[in-house]
Write a protein that holds these residues in place. Structure first.
Motif, PDB file in Angstrom:
ATOM      1  N   TYR A 135      -2.867  -4.052   3.569  1.00  0.00           N
ATOM      2  CA  TYR A 135      -1.776  -2.852   3.991  1.00  0.00           C
ATOM      3  C   TYR A 135      -0.799  -3.431   4.922  1.00  0.00           C
ATOM      4  N   LEU A 183       2.954  -4.235   4.021  1.00  0.00           N
ATOM      5  CA  LEU A 183       3.954  -3.150   4.517  1.00  0.00           C
ATOM      6  C   LEU A 183       5.033  -3.765   5.340  1.00  0.00           C
ATOM      7  N   ILE A 184       4.747  -4.804   6.376  1.00  0.00           N
ATOM      8  CA  ILE A 184       5.585  -5.492   7.009  1.00  0.00           C
ATOM      9  C   ILE A 184       6.666  -6.123   6.291  1.00  0.00           C
ATOM     10  N   ASN A 220       9.957  -4.277   2.215  1.00  0.00           N
ATOM     11  CA  ASN A 220      10.615  -3.200   2.555  1.00  0.00           C
ATOM     12  C   ASN A 220      11.333  -2.163   1.607  1.00  0.00           C
ATOM     13  N   ARG A 246       7.357  -3.382  -3.490  1.00  0.00           N
ATOM     14  CA  ARG A 246       6.232  -2.922  -2.630  1.00  0.00           C
ATOM     15  C   ARG A 246       4.909  -3.082  -3.766  1.00  0.00           C
ATOM     16  N   ASP A 267       2.199   5.447   1.173  1.00  0.00           N
ATOM     17  CA  ASP A 267       3.158   6.287   1.590  1.00  0.00           C
ATOM     18  C   ASP A 267       3.176   7.692   0.917  1.00  0.00           C
ATOM     19  N   TYR A 286       1.586  10.208   2.581  1.00  0.00           N
ATOM     20  CA  TYR A 286       2.279  10.941   3.785  1.00  0.00           C
ATOM     21  C   TYR A 286       3.235  11.798   3.094  1.00  0.00           C
ATOM     22  N   MET A 302       4.373  13.834  10.415  1.00  0.00           N
ATOM     23  CA  MET A 302       3.939  12.873   9.712  1.00  0.00           C
ATOM     24  C   MET A 302       2.228  12.528   9.994  1.00  0.00           C
ATOM     25  N   GLY A 303       1.648  12.076   9.018  1.00  0.00           N
ATOM     26  CA  GLY A 303       0.338  12.015   9.408  1.00  0.00           C
ATOM     27  C   GLY A 303      -0.686  12.813   9.022  1.00  0.00           C
ATOM     28  N   SER A 348      10.584   3.083   5.758  1.00  0.00           N
ATOM     29  CA  SER A 348       9.851   2.726   7.076  1.00  0.00           C
ATOM     30  C   SER A 348       8.412   2.986   6.738  1.00  0.00           C
ATOM     31  N   ASP A 349       7.468   2.373   7.710  1.00  0.00           N
ATOM     32  CA  ASP A 349       6.184   3.212   7.397  1.00  0.00           C
ATOM     33  C   ASP A 349       5.968   4.439   8.227  1.00  0.00           C
ATOM     34  N   LEU A 350       5.183   4.988   7.351  1.00  0.00           N
ATOM     35  CA  LEU A 350       5.069   6.386   7.508  1.00  0.00           C
ATOM     36  C   LEU A 350       3.995   6.888   8.780  1.00  0.00           C
ATOM     37  N   SER A 351       3.072   6.034   8.748  1.00  0.00           N
ATOM     38  CA  SER A 351       1.969   6.827   9.495  1.00  0.00           C
ATOM     39  C   SER A 351       2.298   7.038  11.138  1.00  0.00           C
ATOM     40  N   LEU A 361       6.215   0.190  13.012  1.00  0.00           N
ATOM     41  CA  LEU A 361       5.820  -1.087  12.590  1.00  0.00           C
ATOM     42  C   LEU A 361       7.092  -1.637  11.777  1.00  0.00           C
ATOM     43  N   THR A 362       7.587  -1.142  10.964  1.00  0.00           N
ATOM     44  CA  THR A 362       8.587  -1.868  10.145  1.00  0.00           C
ATOM     45  C   THR A 362       9.773  -1.983  10.826  1.00  0.00           C
ATOM     46  N   PHE A 420       1.812  -2.246  19.124  1.00  0.00           N
ATOM     47  CA  PHE A 420       2.517  -1.469  18.081  1.00  0.00           C
ATOM     48  C   PHE A 420       2.646   0.088  18.421  1.00  0.00           C
TER      49      PHE A 420
END
Lengths: 278, 432, 289
Positions: free
Chosen positions: A202, A206-207, A210, A215, A223, A226, A236-237, B71-74, B79-80, C255
């Motif tokens: 992951y 992910l990095i 984009n 993806r 994603d 979320y 979020m989360g 973007s990353d959502l967590s 991170l992104t 991070f």
């Protein structure tokens, strides 16, 4: 008899959470899934395919799947070849700088992937690598593959190699036609592990990936969990559409299970090294 | 299929036409209540608010294309954004919670939108204030999330209690209600300390006793270490010790306590209005037998203290500054398009607080839920407390308190030690 | 009995190793140089400042980071022996089955390894959380449930169990593959010679598998040290920061706190400590022989 019973018991312990996961994926469970009560019910609830239907609505889902397939190929084939050749050199050749090479390879065990992930990304960007190539180039070298192959190669009788050399075969041919087939079980196991790694990597994917179009399944589906959480709660989360998260978990595991079963015929009672009697 | 063709075509056109390309990084579509899943305008179909906003932006600014990056959502992770920054390729416009973007709000990175736009025309003063550092505007606001105490009215009915008017809603009153609720088998609230997520929900207790994180916008040091804060900590411990709050806060997090409120196990918990929809979903699913009536009220205040300030946090839009002034002007316009989008209206209808004057005007006509009015009243009367959202080290500072709280709750250290250690750690972080 | 013409062999070996070396350079050497470089700066990638060895000085007073090394040691002790033992025993049992059954068992044991990220943390919360399986189990027999995630050592046990579960499956697959490639003739011969099942295992299987077992033990230990995902979602490194490993600490520093320079320095410290440990072990081994 006892042996089988124990195996079954272990299987139940290991498999139960996944049964729950599977079961939960067919329910619309609302809640944060923090306690098992949200998953186990005494009274069975109606089964619904809604989570899977929603999952299918993920944008570009088919593209995500294709990209994941590319990942599987890209994480396995180059790794087997590149690392396998190194193991071959370690096992069948003696050369003065072998120790140095050994230590260099071993050194990678001490380098935690997540600590080096951003510098790796920066190196890739600097070289002009973007997207999927950027992901794949950096995951090829794998010391554990080298050493596991080496351990196995060393039990191949050297006579086999020498016979082939006398027949005029080059290293690459010997590798492909003699060594690999004899090591089918280990190669198959490696393929499974690398494929699983490619489907589940992951953070690194992910990095680098984009845009919605490049993806992979794991990034896109994670994603979407979320996003669905945001449909109910805005922060979020929180995953309050928990059944959906479980469906995602199931879908992410499915290709891995498939690859395992496809490869299993090679590493379960396949070819053995009993081919040559010393 | 068509959409993909359009995307590729656009990319191709962008490449060939040498069009200026801007990159917008966001965190996913705003799925608020009632957001339509599709619009059709001018024969164009959209499935996301950002698509729609970008379409109109591109129409108004020919020759500019916007590429959307996700973007990353967590939670808490940037991170992104970090890797883009690391490789020297930052996005032109980013939309994210203010705290995460705080480190971007420096002269060397961020555009000052008021140099290119008449910002006061579009946004409320409080929204703009949340985007200022040292008086300079470095971002544009979107909606604010506001949290106050959600109260289970069924529980109160069972003990024959009605909430007093805010002026009489004191911590002593809270304790007394808590004891009555305990007798009826409920916990009045939940404290949690497993991680820093939603820490504002219990940090608010410090404010209830007159404690503060920072004084007058001075971010060179923290002022949490004070006698008022000691009282606040002891109050929280008292809640735990008397059995009025859920036990073992060390293994509880915001997810869990919110769950417990929605399931009717605890009576009062700080949350945002949209969170209550979970309870309604539980009722629909049968996890609880029926929906319970609830209301919102501000945090109680300690006797002798003014009414407790309210917890708010804005999501903001930051733009990347380059040496090209013309580009900066266009980026500023994109910032405006992304900040003052339909998203603000829908978020307001769900219970968050828009900073967009247009959205607020629309909501005033359409009307929204009554809890919104309650929170709005508390907000106007009591103001907000300074969370330090514009401090670049916000995430790190935030993570200093909960481990101390874990030790405090099990009695390993006392309140003063918590505060002294916190002060030492935070001041050292703030120094560099 | 290997080829020993060093010069020619060296060149031939080089040809085989060059591709790997190229990837090695790209994915390890260059990034490591960058890590070393970063460790002398303080940066969040927006504002960067050279600070020399200040990061390293900080590390020496970072109690949490130092504690995480101890935690990692605890994990290694709690995890590697059970994993090695269980994988070995299970593989022995499974490898004697019919292929189809074998595949199914292996698949089930492998499932915990396949599951990704957050789902895993949910699963373990279902077991160890306050309303989890264990709590319900204890309750139903009348004992007070242990609050696994609320206590430092109990949380460590919970994390260790999680790691053990996910390490067994993969090891079983390797071990079974190795066990299956032991020539059947050896066992047949032993049977003819009158050896019992247990003796056959002890004198045939174990020695031949020993190498792989040692390698797997090493890899498991390395894997344990790099584990952070479940810690992140299950315990957030706590309670009392007792479940955090060095890698978890580094992840958070990078991070969550955006202190990339400090994270780079911590990573270097970790690498040096690990290398030193293995180096010391090797020296001890050499002294012993």
């Amino acid at each position: 008899m006892i042996k089988r019973a124990t195996l079954i018991m272990i299987a139940i312990i290991m498999g139960l959470p996944f049964l729950l996961m599977l079961d939960g994926s067919f329910q619309t469970i609302l809640g944060t899934g923090n306690n098992i009560g949200s998953v186990i019910r005494i009274i069975p609830r109606a089964v619904t395919l809604q989570n899977y239907r929603d999952l299918l609505k993920t944008p570009f889902l088919w593209l995500l799947a294709i990209n994941s397939a590319i990942m599987v190929a890209g994480y396995t084939i180059p790794a087997v070849i590149v690392n396998g050749l190194v193991a071959y050199a370690f096992a069948f050749y003696k050369f003065s700088w072998k120790k140095v090479a050994f230590i260099c390879a071993m050194a990678t065990f001490f380098i935690p992937g997540s600590a080096i992930i951003i510098p790796r990304y920066m190196a890739g960007q600097f070289l002009g690598l973007r997207g999927i190539p950027a992901v794949l180039v950096m995951v090829v070298f794998d010391a554990s593959t080298i050493f596991v192959f080496r351990a196995y190669f060393e039990s191949i009788p050297i006579s086999l190699i020498e016979i082939a050399k006398i027949d005029g075969a080059k290293d690459w041919q010997i590798f492909r036609q003699v060594v690999l087939p004899l090591c089918a079980p280990i190669v198959a196991a490696t393929v499974v592990f690398r494929a699983v790694s490619g489907l589940g990597d992951y953070l690194w994917q992910l990095i680098n990936l984009n845009y919605a179009e490049n993806r992979t399944l794991i990034v896109g589906l994670y994603d979407s969990i979320y996003v669905r959480g945001m449909e109910r709660k805005i922060i979020m989360g929180f995953t309050s559409e928990f059944g959906y998260s479980l469906a995602v978990g199931v879908v992410l595991m499915a290709p891995m299970v498939l690859i395992f079963f496809l490869a299993s015929k090679y590493f379960l009672g396949g070819l053995t090294l009993g081919a040559v009697k010393e | 299929m068509k959409r993909i063709a359009v995307v590729f075509l656009m990319a191709l056109l962008a490449l060939s036409a040498g069009a200026q390309e801007l990159v917008f990084l966001h965190q996913g579509d705003g799925y608020y209540k009632d957001i339509p899943k599709e619009w059709k305008v001018d024969g164009e179909g959209f499935t996301s608010i950002w698509q729609k906003a970008i379409y109109y932006f591109e129409k108004a600014n020919p020759g500019v294309r916007v590429r959307v990056m996700q973007s990353d959502l967590s939670m808490g992770s940037s991170l992104t954004l970090d890797v883009l920054l690391a490789s020297g390729n930052p996005p032109d416009v980013v939309l994210r919670t203010g705290a995460v973007l705080a480190k971007l709000m420096v002269d060397s990175f961020a555009i000052q939108p008021d140099k290119y736009l008449d910002v006061a025309k579009y946004f409320t003063q409080s929204g703009l204030d949340a985007c200022k550092i040292g008086g300079k505007l470095f971002a544009l606001p979107t909606e604010a999330s506001v949290s106050t105490m959600a109260v289970n009215l069924d529980h109160l009915a069972a003990i024959d209690y009605t909430l007093p008017p805010p002026a009489q809603w004191t911590t002593d009153e809270f304790l007394s209600v808590g004891r009555k609720l305990k007798a009826s088998g409920k916990y009045i609230t939940g404290l949690f300390a497993q991680n820093q997520s939603s820490d504002a929900w219990w940090l608010n207790w410090f404010m209830a006793f007159g404690g503060k994180l920072y004084a007058n916008g001075d971010y060179s040091k923290t002022v949490l270490n004070s006698p008022q804060s000691v009282k606040a900590l002891n109050f929280m411990k008292q809640l735990l010790d008397e059995g009025l709050a859920l036990p073992n806060p060390g293994e509880l997090n915001d997810d869990i306590v919110l769950d417990e409120w929605c399931k009717g196990k605890i009576s009062m918990l700080s949350m945002q209005i949209p969170h209550t929809s979970i309870m309604q979903s539980y009722a629909k699913q049968g996890t609880i037998s029926k929906e319970f009536p609830f209301t919102f009220i501000e945090f109680p205040h300690a006797a002798g203290q003014p009414r407790t300030p309210v917890n708010t946090g804005y999501a903001i839009v930051v733009g990347h500054k380059t040496a090209d002034e013309k580009r900066n002007a266009i980026v500023a316009k994109l910032m405006l398009a992304m900040a003052d989008s339909d998203n603000q209206y829908f978020s307001g209808m769900s219970g968050n607080f828009p900073s967009s004057k247009a959205a607020l005007a629309k909501i005033a006509v359409v009307g929204t839920n009554p809890y919104w009015k309650i929170q709005q009243d508390s907000l106007s009367a009591n103001g907000t407390w300074d969370r330090g959202n514009t401090i670049p080290q916000y995430s790190e500072i935030r993570a200093q308190l909960f481990p101390l709280m874990q030790e405090f709750y099990v009695g390993r250290i006392d309140a003063q030690t918590v505060l002294s250690r916190y002060e030492k750690a935070v001041n050292s972080i703030l120094k560099n | 009995m290997k080829k020993s013409c060093t010069g020619r062999a060296g060149r031939r070996a080089a040809v085989l190793i060059i591709p790997a070396a190229a990837f090695y350079l790209l994915s390890f050497v260059i990034p490591m140089i960058r890590v070393i470089y970063l460790s002398f700066y303080s940066t969040n990638f927006v504002t960067t400042k050279f600070i020399g060895i200040e990061n390293y000085i900080r590390i020496f007073s970072d109690i949490d980071f130092i504690k995480s090394f101890f935690t990692a040691l605890v994990y290694t002790v709690m995890i590697v022996p059970p994993v090695v033992y269980l994988s070995y025993k299970i593989s022995l049992a499974v490898s004697s089955l019919v292929r189809r059954e074998m595949a199914i068992y292996q698949m089930i044991y492998y499932l915990p390894t396949l599951t990704c990220g957050i789902i895993i943390s949910f699963i373990w919360r279902w077991v160890f959380g306050r309303l989890g399986l264990l709590a319900i189990g204890f309750d139903s027999v009348g004992l007070t449930p242990i609050a696994w995630l609320a206590g430092g050592w109990t949380a460590r046990v919970a994390v260790s169990v999680a790691i053990i579960f996910s390490a067994i499956g993969g090891n079983c697959i390797w071990l079974c593959a190795v066990m299956l490639s032991i020539p059947k003739e050896l066992y047949e011969q032993a049977q003819i010679d009158g050896a019992s099942r247990r003796q056959a295992t002890r004198y045939i299987t174990r020695p031949l598998v020993a190498n792989t077992l040692a390698l797997l033990a090493f890899l498991t230990a390395m894997g344990t040290l790099q584990y952070w995902e479940v810690i992140y979602s299950l315990t957030s490194g706590g309670p009392f920061k007792m479940t955090a490993t060095p890698v978890y600490d580094i992840y958070i520093t990078a991070f969550n706190y955006s202190r990339f320079g400090l994270a780079a320095a911590k990573a270097l410290v970790l690498i040096i400590v690990l290398a030193a440990l293995v180096g010391i072990r090797r020296i001890l081994e050499r002294k012993a022989t």
